[in-house]
Design a protein around this motif. Structure first.
Motif, PDB file in Angstrom:
ATOM      1  N   SER A   3      41.047  50.478  23.422  1.00 28.44           N
ATOM      2  CA  SER A   3      40.131  49.626  24.189  1.00 28.44           C
ATOM      3  C   SER A   3      40.939  48.654  25.044  1.00 28.44           C
ATOM      4  N   SER A   5      40.690  45.481  24.864  1.00 27.41           N
ATOM      5  CA  SER A   5      41.144  44.443  23.931  1.00 27.41           C
ATOM      6  C   SER A   5      42.419  44.856  23.215  1.00 27.41           C
ATOM      7  N   GLU A   6      42.436  46.061  22.696  1.00 25.67           N
ATOM      8  CA  GLU A   6      43.624  46.540  21.972  1.00 25.67           C
ATOM      9  C   GLU A   6      44.832  46.654  22.894  1.00 25.67           C
ATOM     10  N   THR A   9      45.953  43.053  24.049  1.00 27.96           N
ATOM     11  CA  THR A   9      46.507  42.303  22.927  1.00 27.96           C
ATOM     12  C   THR A   9      47.899  42.830  22.585  1.00 27.96           C
ATOM     13  N   GLU A 118      41.737  34.814  25.610  1.00 28.27           N
ATOM     14  CA  GLU A 118      41.536  36.153  26.170  1.00 28.27           C
ATOM     15  C   GLU A 118      41.160  37.148  25.077  1.00 28.27           C
ATOM     16  N   GLU A 119      41.900  37.110  23.977  1.00 30.73           N
ATOM     17  CA  GLU A 119      41.691  38.091  22.914  1.00 30.73           C
ATOM     18  C   GLU A 119      40.362  37.905  22.190  1.00 30.73           C
ATOM     19  N   GLN A 120      39.934  36.661  22.019  1.00 24.99           N
ATOM     20  CA  GLN A 120      38.709  36.412  21.260  1.00 24.99           C
ATOM     21  C   GLN A 120      37.463  36.294  22.135  1.00 24.99           C
ATOM     22  N   TYR A 123      38.347  39.388  26.649  1.00 23.32           N
ATOM     23  CA  TYR A 123      38.447  40.844  26.505  1.00 23.32           C
ATOM     24  C   TYR A 123      37.186  41.441  25.875  1.00 23.32           C
ATOM     25  N   PRO A 124      36.681  40.864  24.769  1.00 21.80           N
ATOM     26  CA  PRO A 124      35.429  41.411  24.226  1.00 21.80           C
ATOM     27  C   PRO A 124      34.256  41.307  25.213  1.00 21.80           C
TER      28      PRO A 124
END
Length: 143
Positions: A3, A5-6, A9, A118-120, A123-124
């Motif tokens: 994804s 996100s993955e 990250t 960004e990660e929390q 991106y989601p």
């Protein structure tokens, strides 16, 4: 399939590793290794910023109809980090460990806070908002 996100990250972690290597070399007085590590970090982080600024952010803004939301904050933080990159780069040239470590500490804190947002959050949100997140990811990987 990976994804957004993955993928992003994982890229944060890759950039962090280059940063840590450069900082460790400075703390050991290994200026050539520090310069090399810093160069690798800057290339990696600028590539990361490019994937976001040229592909992800515009796609997110188009999908949501908003340019004043999280992407504007992320761009502002990218600019703040770039200012710190200049300070660190100058301190590296001057072989000024105290200035370099002070600026890099500030940069590290800013990067950690930025990456967490960004990660929390971003991106989601992007995965949910984009009509074709896999297509956007593919574009980012080709950037």
């Amino acid at each position: 399939m990976t994804s957004i996100s993955e993928f992003m990250t994982s890229d944060h972690r890759r950039c962090d590793e280059f940063f840590n290597q450069a900082e460790e070399a400075v703390s050991q007085g290994q200026w050539d290794a520090a310069q090399q590590g810093w160069s690798e970090f800057q290339q990696a982080i600028e590539h990361h910023f490019s994937m976001e600024e040229q592909v992800l952010f515009p796609a997110f803004e188009q999908a949501t109809g908003s340019t004043a939301g999280p992407t504007s904050v992320m761009r502002m933080e990218h600019d703040q980090m770039r200012q710190l990159f200049s300070q660190v780069g100058q301190a590296l040239q001057d072989k000024d460990a105290d200035t370099l470590l002070g600026a890099s500490e500030t940069l590290m804190i800013l990067m950690q806070q930025h990456n967490m947002k960004e990660e929390q959050i971003l991106y989601p949100m992007s995965v949910r908002a984009l009509p074709d997140p896999d297509g956007t990811l593919s574009e980012m990987q080709q950037c």
